[in-house]
Design a protein around this motif. Structure first.
Motif, PDB file in Angstrom:
ATOM      1  N   ARG A 116       0.868  -1.193   0.000  1.00 56.54           N
ATOM      2  CA  ARG A 116       0.000   0.000   0.000  1.00 56.54           C
ATOM      3  C   ARG A 116       0.900   1.237   0.000  1.00 56.54           C
ATOM      4  O   ARG A 116       1.767   1.388   0.863  1.00 56.54           O
ATOM      5  N   PRO A 117       0.724   2.117  -0.973  1.00 48.67           N
ATOM      6  CA  PRO A 117       1.668   3.244  -1.084  1.00 48.67           C
ATOM      7  C   PRO A 117       1.386   4.340  -0.060  1.00 48.67           C
ATOM      8  O   PRO A 117       0.242   4.588   0.313  1.00 48.67           O
ATOM      9  N   ALA A 118       2.451   4.990   0.360  1.00 49.62           N
ATOM     10  CA  ALA A 118       2.304   6.205   1.173  1.00 49.62           C
ATOM     11  C   ALA A 118       2.257   7.435   0.275  1.00 49.62           C
ATOM     12  O   ALA A 118       1.702   8.466   0.645  1.00 49.62           O
ATOM     13  N   ILE A 119       2.862   7.283  -0.906  1.00 50.09           N
ATOM     14  CA  ILE A 119       2.980   8.408  -1.844  1.00 50.09           C
ATOM     15  C   ILE A 119       2.631   7.908  -3.242  1.00 50.09           C
ATOM     16  O   ILE A 119       3.062   6.823  -3.637  1.00 50.09           O
ATOM     17  N   LEU A 132      -7.906  10.580 -11.758  1.00 46.23           N
ATOM     18  CA  LEU A 132      -7.572   9.187 -11.478  1.00 46.23           C
ATOM     19  C   LEU A 132      -6.706   9.077 -10.226  1.00 46.23           C
ATOM     20  O   LEU A 132      -7.002   8.301  -9.310  1.00 46.23           O
ATOM     21  N   PHE A 133      -5.649   9.855 -10.174  1.00 46.97           N
ATOM     22  CA  PHE A 133      -4.717   9.686  -9.057  1.00 46.97           C
ATOM     23  C   PHE A 133      -5.256  10.284  -7.763  1.00 46.97           C
ATOM     24  O   PHE A 133      -4.952   9.783  -6.676  1.00 46.97           O
ATOM     25  N   GLU A 134      -6.047  11.321  -7.868  1.00 47.68           N
ATOM     26  CA  GLU A 134      -6.674  11.840  -6.640  1.00 47.68           C
ATOM     27  C   GLU A 134      -7.644  10.808  -6.067  1.00 47.68           C
ATOM     28  O   GLU A 134      -7.708  10.603  -4.849  1.00 47.68           O
ATOM     29  N   ALA A 135      -8.408  10.175  -6.954  1.00 49.83           N
ATOM     30  CA  ALA A 135      -9.348   9.144  -6.483  1.00 49.83           C
ATOM     31  C   ALA A 135      -8.586   7.989  -5.855  1.00 49.83           C
ATOM     32  O   ALA A 135      -8.959   7.464  -4.785  1.00 49.83           O
ATOM     33  N   TRP A 136      -7.516   7.591  -6.491  1.00 47.82           N
ATOM     34  CA  TRP A 136      -6.696   6.473  -6.016  1.00 47.82           C
ATOM     35  C   TRP A 136      -6.081   6.821  -4.657  1.00 47.82           C
ATOM     36  O   TRP A 136      -6.110   6.019  -3.721  1.00 47.82           O
ATOM     37  N   SER A 140      -6.666   4.908  -1.123  1.00 45.99           N
ATOM     38  CA  SER A 140      -5.540   4.161  -0.546  1.00 45.99           C
ATOM     39  C   SER A 140      -4.970   4.826   0.691  1.00 45.99           C
ATOM     40  O   SER A 140      -4.184   4.227   1.415  1.00 45.99           O
ATOM     41  N   GLY A 141      -5.337   6.074   0.904  1.00 46.28           N
ATOM     42  CA  GLY A 141      -4.756   6.812   2.025  1.00 46.28           C
ATOM     43  C   GLY A 141      -3.403   7.408   1.708  1.00 46.28           C
ATOM     44  O   GLY A 141      -2.729   7.943   2.597  1.00 46.28           O
ATOM     45  N   ALA A 142      -2.987   7.338   0.458  1.00 45.59           N
ATOM     46  CA  ALA A 142      -1.677   7.893   0.077  1.00 45.59           C
ATOM     47  C   ALA A 142      -1.791   9.396  -0.164  1.00 45.59           C
ATOM     48  O   ALA A 142      -2.879   9.927  -0.381  1.00 45.59           O
ATOM     49  N   ALA A 143      -0.646  10.061  -0.134  1.00 44.03           N
ATOM     50  CA  ALA A 143      -0.585  11.462  -0.554  1.00 44.03           C
ATOM     51  C   ALA A 143      -0.293  11.482  -2.050  1.00 44.03           C
ATOM     52  O   ALA A 143       0.536  10.708  -2.527  1.00 44.03           O
ATOM     53  N   PHE A 144      -0.988  12.352  -2.764  1.00 44.19           N
ATOM     54  CA  PHE A 144      -0.757  12.463  -4.203  1.00 44.19           C
ATOM     55  C   PHE A 144       0.028  13.728  -4.498  1.00 44.19           C
ATOM     56  O   PHE A 144      -0.389  14.819  -4.129  1.00 44.19           O
ATOM     57  N   TYR A 145       1.155  13.567  -5.177  1.00 43.86           N
ATOM     58  CA  TYR A 145       1.974  14.708  -5.572  1.00 43.86           C
ATOM     59  C   TYR A 145       1.989  14.797  -7.097  1.00 43.86           C
ATOM     60  O   TYR A 145       2.756  14.101  -7.770  1.00 43.86           O
ATOM     61  N   VAL A 191       8.637  18.771   0.674  1.00 45.54           N
ATOM     62  CA  VAL A 191       7.486  18.006   1.168  1.00 45.54           C
ATOM     63  C   VAL A 191       7.915  16.584   1.548  1.00 45.54           C
ATOM     64  O   VAL A 191       7.522  16.061   2.594  1.00 45.54           O
ATOM     65  N   LEU A 192       8.732  15.973   0.694  1.00 45.12           N
ATOM     66  CA  LEU A 192       9.169  14.601   0.983  1.00 45.12           C
ATOM     67  C   LEU A 192      10.021  14.566   2.256  1.00 45.12           C
ATOM     68  O   LEU A 192       9.915  13.618   3.055  1.00 45.12           O
ATOM     69  N   GLU A 193      10.842  15.576   2.425  1.00 44.41           N
ATOM     70  CA  GLU A 193      11.641  15.615   3.655  1.00 44.41           C
ATOM     71  C   GLU A 193      10.743  15.672   4.882  1.00 44.41           C
ATOM     72  O   GLU A 193      10.965  14.970   5.878  1.00 44.41           O
TER      73      GLU A 193
END
Lengths: 430, 466
Positions: A116-119, A132-136, A140-145, A191-193
Motif C-alpha cells: 500500500r503506497p504512502a505516496i 484518477l490519481f486523486e481518487a486512487w 488508498s490513504g496515500a498522498a498524491f503529488y 514536502v518529501l523531507e
C-alpha cells in the motif's frame, strides 16, 4: 515492462535473464521494507524518480506494475473492480490497473501484491491523470503529488533534440518550462523531507544524476553498435526487456552496471560475429508500444524472411532521451530538463518524425512497422526518405484488436511487397 | 438574421432589441452563424481571432482591438450561413484513398479537432484571421502540434497564424508564475497580430466588459432558477454562446432585453408550460442548442449547467492593480472542463452549483472524448447523496470529419411538413436538426429515465405545443 505468455522469444543474451531475476528479488525487498514500516512511493514512468532514489524512498513504477498485472491475467478482474466502484474501466488502463487491484482486494495478487503506497506521484500528461490519481490516493490513504506537464508553444522548434539536449538543454529548452519544473521539484523535495523524515543530500543526488547519465551512455553505445552492425547482434525481442528492467532502477549503481553489462555482451557478440539472424536480409523498425505479450513474434520474421527488427523506442529513448550533463550547473535543473521533455520525443511530430527518420537512417532500415501510433508525420517523412511504412491500427495491450496470425500475415505481405525490394536496393548500393 | 451582421462594430444595432423577443433571434443567429458576425466585423476593417476552448483568454484579444470568436468544431459555416464544403481539408486529413501506410493526420486528432483542422485547410474558416488554441485538453495540444507541423513542413502554407496558450491548472504558486509568463508572452503575440500594443488600460477595459457580461449572466441565472423559470435553458445557453461571439457593444443590449423580458416577478417564460421537472446538466460540454431543446420538449427545465459553454456569471476576472493578474487567475482557477482538472475542486464546485440551481435531478454527460468526466462521477454521486437523482448519459461519437453529411444529404431538399415547424421555430439549418434528432436520442432517453426516477410523466412541453 513484464514479459507475458504469448509467442515466446528465444533468448539472445544472457544478461536479460539475470535482470529479470534481480527484479523479482528487488520487489521482494520493497515488500519487506514496506512491511517494516517504510513509506513506499508509486511513481508514473514520466515522473522524476531520481529524487526518490536520492532520498532512498523505495518506489515502484506504475506502468511496470500494470504490465505485471496484465501478464498474470489479472487485468479483467481489476478493471471490473474499477467499474463496480463507479470508475471508468476504459480509461488510462496502464495507470489505473493497480488502483483496480486495490479495489479488488485480491487475496492472490501478483508477486505477493503491491505494498500500500504512502505516496503516489505522476506527471499530468493526459486529461484524466489528476482525477484518477486523486481518487486512487483517497481510497488508498496515500498522498498524491502531481507534477505539472508543460507544452512548448514556440511556433518553430529546433528538431535535433537528441543531439542538443544532453549538453545544451539549458539553451535548447524554453527557460519558463525549466523554471517551473525546477521550482516544483524544489517544493517536492521539501514536502518529501517533511513527510518521510528522509534527508535530501545534494551530494547523493548529483551522484544519482551522474549514474543515470552513465547508464544512458552505455545504452547509446549499445544502440550505436546495433545500428552499425550487419547482421545485427540482437533483435528488439531481446533489447526491449534487457533495457527496460534497468530503466526502472535508473540512477542506481546496479542499473548503470546492468547497462554496462548489456553493452559489453553486445560488444562480445559483435566481436564473435554472433547475430540474431546470421542470414539477415531485411532490417526493420518497430514504431509504437511493443508487443510485450508476444515478443517471439518479432523473431518469427527472422526465420521466415531473414528480417530482423533492430529498432524500437525502448532502446532508442534509453539512448537518446535521458542524458543531461550538468557540469557546473544545477543538477536539479538538469533533472527538470530530463523530464520536461518526456513524451515530447514521441508525441510532438516536429520532434518524433525527425528522430524516427534519423534513427531509421542510422540503423539502415528497410521497412517500418507502426502499431497503434498517431504518426502521420513520421510516416510521411519516412516514406519521403524512401523508407516504406506499414501502419497497423491495433492496441498492443488489447488482444481484441490483434492476433498473432493477423500480424504475421500483414507484416509478411509488407516485407515481401515493400521491405525486401528496399533491402535489395540497400544491398546493391553498399 | 440581419441583427447579427452589423457593419459598424462600434455601435450596437438597435434592431436587435426591437420587438418582444427579437433578442432571442439575434442571440441565436450569433450563436449559429458566428461567421456572419465575423464578416461584419471584418467589413468594418477589423480582424478576427478564432478561439478554440474555454481557456483561450479572450480579454487579451479584446484589449488588442481584435474580435474574439469562440469556435465550435461542429458549427463551422460560411458568413452566409451555408455549410462550407471541407472536401480539400478532409482529403488531407483522411489521407490518400487505399494507402493504409500514409493515412492522413486525422488519425492524430479527435473528430472535433480533425473537423476544425479540415475547415482551416479547406478555407471553410477563412473568416478568421488568427487562431488561438487554449489547452483545455490534450486533444487541443495535439491539434496545435499538428497545425504547427503542417505549417513548418510546407504542407499547409495557407494556415492562419496560430498561437497556443499553455494554461496550467494546479492551484500552486509555481503554476501561477508560469501562467503569468505565458500570458504576458501571448499578449505580445496578439499585439503583433493586431499591430498595436496591449496596454494596461486596454486590459482593464476588457476586464470591465467581462465583468459586466458576467453580471448579466448572474442575473439570467437567477431568472432561470426561479420556482417558475423566467428564461429557458435553451435561451440561457444561446446567450452564453453568443456572448463568446458578439462584440460587447452588440451583446450588451441583447442581454439587457433578455433580462427585461424575464424581469416581471412570478412570470414564467411566455408560451411555456409549467416544467415537469428541473434538471441540471453536469459533466462533459454540449454546445448544441437542440440538445437543450430535446430535454425541454420532454417537459424538463434546464435550470443550470457546469459545462464550459454555459455561463452562470460566477467567473470573471477580478479588478487587480495589474489587470493581467485578474485575467490569469480567472483562467487558472476556472471551473472549466473536467480535463486536466482536480477531482476534489471540480466536484466540490459542481455540487455547489447544483445546490444553488435547486434542480430535481442531474443529467451527467459523458462525452466520447472526455475521459476525465468519467473519473468525477463516483465522487459526485457520493457528494449529492440519494436525495438528488443523477442519470449518467454516455454521448455518442459524432464520427470523424469524413462522416460529415454530404451536401446532398443535408440542406438542399425541402423539409417535410413534420419538420417545417421546427425550422421556423428555431431557424436552424436542416442538417442540424437531422444531427440533433439522431444525436440526442441518448439524451432524451436519459431525460425520460430521470423523469421516471422522479415519478413524473414527461412530454409536458411537447404536449402543450401540440
Amino acid at each position: 515492462m513484464a514479459e507475458q505468455a504469448g509467442a515466446r522469444r528465444r533468448p539472445e543474451l544472457a544478461c536479460t535473464q539475470r535482470f529479470t531475476r534481480y527484479q523479482r528479488d528487488w520487489f521482494a525487498g520493497v515488500r519487506a521494507r514496506a512491511a517494516a514500516g517504510e513509506p513506499v512511493a508509486l511513481l508514473s514512468a514520466d515522473s522524476p524518480h531520481e529524487i526518490y532514489r536520492a532520498m532512498d524512498i523505495p518506489y515502484v513504477v506504475i506502468q511496470w506494475w500494470s504490465s505485471v498485472i496484465a501478464a498474470k491475467q489479472k487485468a479483467p478482474r481489476y478493471l471490473r473492480a474499477l467499474a463496480e466502484a463507479g470508475f471508468p474501466d476504459d480509461s488510462e488502463q496502464y495507470n489505473s490497473l493497480p488502483f483496480g487491484g486495490l479495489l479488488a482486494a485480491d487475496d492472490d495478487p501478483p508477486w505477493g501484491g503491491l505494498p500500500r503506497p504512502a505516496i503516489i506521484s505522476a506527471s499530468l500528461s493526459t486529461d484524466a491523470m489528476r482525477q484518477l490519481f486523486e481518487a486512487w490516493a483517497e481510497r488508498s490513504g496515500a498522498a498524491f503529488y502531481p507534477v505539472e506537464k508543460t507544452v512548448d508553444p514556440r511556433p518553430d522548434l529546433p528538431e535535433r533534440w537528441w543531439a542538443e539536449l544532453p549538453r545544451s538543454w539549458d539553451r535548447f529548452l524554453p527557460a519558463e518550462r525549466l523554471d517551473l519544473l525546477t521550482d516544483e521539484l524544489t517544493g517536492l523535495i521539501r514536502v518529501l523531507e517533511q513527510t518521510t523524515g528522509r534527508r535530501f543530500s545534494e551530494t547523493r543526488f548529483a551522484e544519482v544524476m551522474q549514474l543515470a547519465n552513465e547508464q544512458a551512455e552505455h545504452n547509446a553505445a549499445a544502440r550505436d553498435l546495433v545500428a552499425a552492425t550487419v547482421p545485427a547482434p540482437v533483435s528488439i525481442a531481446e533489447t526491449m526487456p534487457a533495457v527496460m528492467v534497468p530503466q526502472w532502477h535508473r540512477g542506481s549503481t546496479w542499473a548503470r552496471d546492468a547497462a554496462a553489462e548489456f553493452h559489453a555482451e553486445l560488444d562480445q557478440r559483435v566481436a564473435d560475429g554472433a547475430a540474431a539472424c546470421p542470414g539477415e536480409r531485411v532490417r526493420l523498425m518497430w514504431l509504437g508500444r511493443g508487443l510485450w505479450s508476444s515478443l517471439g513474434l518479432y523473431q518469427h520474421f527472422q526465420d521466415t524472411y531473414g528480417a530482423v527488427f533492430v529498432w524500437s523506442m525502448y532502446l532508442g529513448l534509453a539512448a537518446d532521451g535521458y542524458a543531461r550533463y550538468f557540469d557546473g550547473r544545477d543538477p536539479l535543473r538538469a533533472l527538470a530538463a530530463r523530464f520536461v521533455t518526456v513524451g515530447d520525443e514521441l508525441r510532438m511530430p516536429s520532434w518524433s518524425a525527425a528522430w524516427h527518420v534519423q534513427q531509421a537512417r542510422q540503423h539502415q532500415i528497410d521497412g517500418v512497422v507502426s502499431l497503434g501510433e498517431d504518426d502521420y508525420f513520421s510516416v510521411r517523412r519516412l516514406e519521403a526518405a524512401g523508407i516504406p511504412v506499414l501502419s497497423i491500427a491495433a492496441d498492443n495491450v488489447d488482444r481484441r484488436t490483434w492476433t498473432e496470425d493477423h500480424l504475421q500475415a500483414a507484416i509478411a505481405r509488407f516485407i515481401e511487397d515493400r521491405a525486401l525490394p528496399a533491402a535489395e536496393r540497400r544491398h546493391h548500393a553498399s | 438574421m440581419t441583427a447579427c451582421a452589423p457593419t459598424d462594430r462600434k455601435s450596437a444595432p438597435p434592431a436587435a432589441t426591437g420587438g418582444d423577443r427579437a433578442w432571442q433571434a439575434a442571440l441565436r443567429a450569433a450563436c449559429e452563424r458566428p461567421a456572419g458576425v465575423a464578416a461584419a466585423w471584418r467589413a468594418g476593417g477589423g480582424q478576427v481571432v478564432g478561439l478554440l476552448g474555454w481557456s483561450a483568454p479572450r480579454e487579451l484579444v479584446v484589449a488588442a482591438g481584435l474580435l474574439p470568436v469562440r469556435l465550435s468544431p461542429d458549427r463551422i459555416a460560411r458568413p452566409d450561413g451555408a455549410r462550407e464544403s471541407m472536401a480539400p481539408g478532409l482529403a488531407l486529413a483522411a489521407g490518400p484513398p487505399g494507402d493504409g501506410s500514409a493515412a492522413g493526420f486525422a488519425r492524430e486528432l479527435t473528430p472535433g479537432t480533425a473537423r476544425l483542422a479540415a475547415a482551416l485547410l479547406s478555407g471553410a474558416l477563412d473568416w478568421i484571421d488568427f487562431l488561438l488554441i487554449g489547452r483545455d485538453c490534450e486533444a487541443h495540444t495535439r491539434l496545435f502540434y499538428v497545425l504547427r507541423e503542417l505549417r513548418r513542413s510546407g504542407a499547409a502554407p495557407g494556415l492562419p497564424p496560430v498561437a497556443f496558450f499553455d494554461l496550467l491548472r494546479l492551484p500552486s504558486r509555481t503554476s501561477a508564475r508560469y501562467n503569468r509568463q505565458r500570458t504576458a508572452e501571448l499578449s505580445g503575440v496578439i499585439a503583433g497580430w493586431s499591430g498595436r500594443p496591449v496596454t494596461p488600460a486596454g486590459l482593464a477595459g476588457a476586464v470591465g466588459a467581462a465583468r459586466e457580461t458576467a453580471h448579466s449572466f448572474g442575473r439570467i441565472q437567477a431568472l432561470r432558477t426561479r420556482p417558475q423559470p423566467a428564461i429557458t435553458g435553451t435561451d440561457a445557453l444561446t446567450a452564453a454562446i453568443a456572448a463568446q461571439v458578439l462584440p460587447v457593444t452588440q451583446l450588451r443590449p441583447l442581454l439587457a432585453a433578455a433580462l427585461a423580458a424575464g424581469a416581471v416577478p412570478g412570470e414564467a417564460v411566455p408560451g411555456e408550460a409549467v416544467p415537469a421537472a428541473r434538471v441540471f446538466l453536469a459533466g462533459s460540454a454540449v454546445d448544441d442548442l437542440t440538445a437543450y431543446e430535446a430535454l425541454e420538449d420532454l417537459g424538463l427545465a434546464v435550470v443550470g449547467e457546469d459545462h464550459e459553454w454555459g455561463d452562470d456569471g460566477s467567473e470573471a476576472p477580478a479588478v487587480t492593480r495589474d489587470p493581467l493578474d485578474g485575467i490569469v487567475d480567472r483562467y487558472h482557477f476556472a471551473h472549466g472542463g473536467a480535463a486536466r482538472a482536480g477531482l476534489r475542486d471540480r466536484v466540490g464546485q459542481t455540487a455547489a452549483r447544483i445546490a444553488a440551481a435547486g434542480p430535481d435531478g442531474v443529467l451527467y454527460l459523458l462525452g466520447p472524448h472526455d475521459e476525465a468526466a468519467g473519473w468525477e462521477l463516483a465522487l459526485l454521486l457520493q457528494r449529492l447523496g440519494a436525495d438528488t437523482p443523477l442519470v449518467p448519459v454516455r454521448l455518442r461519437d459524432p464520427g470523424p470529419p469524413g462522416a460529415e453529411p454530404a451536401d446532398s444529404e443535408r440542406g438542399d431538399r425541402e423539409p417535410a411538413d413534420s419538420e417545417r415547424g421546427e425550422i421556423e421555430r428555431g431557424d436552424i439549418e436542416r442538417g442540424d436538426i437531422e444531427r440533433g434528432d439522431s444525436a440526442h436520442g441518448e439524451l432524451r432517453e436519459a431525460g425520460r429515465r430521470l423523469l421516471g426516477a422522479l415519478g413524473v410523466a414527461g412530454g409536458a412541453r411537447a404536449a402543450s405545443r401540440g
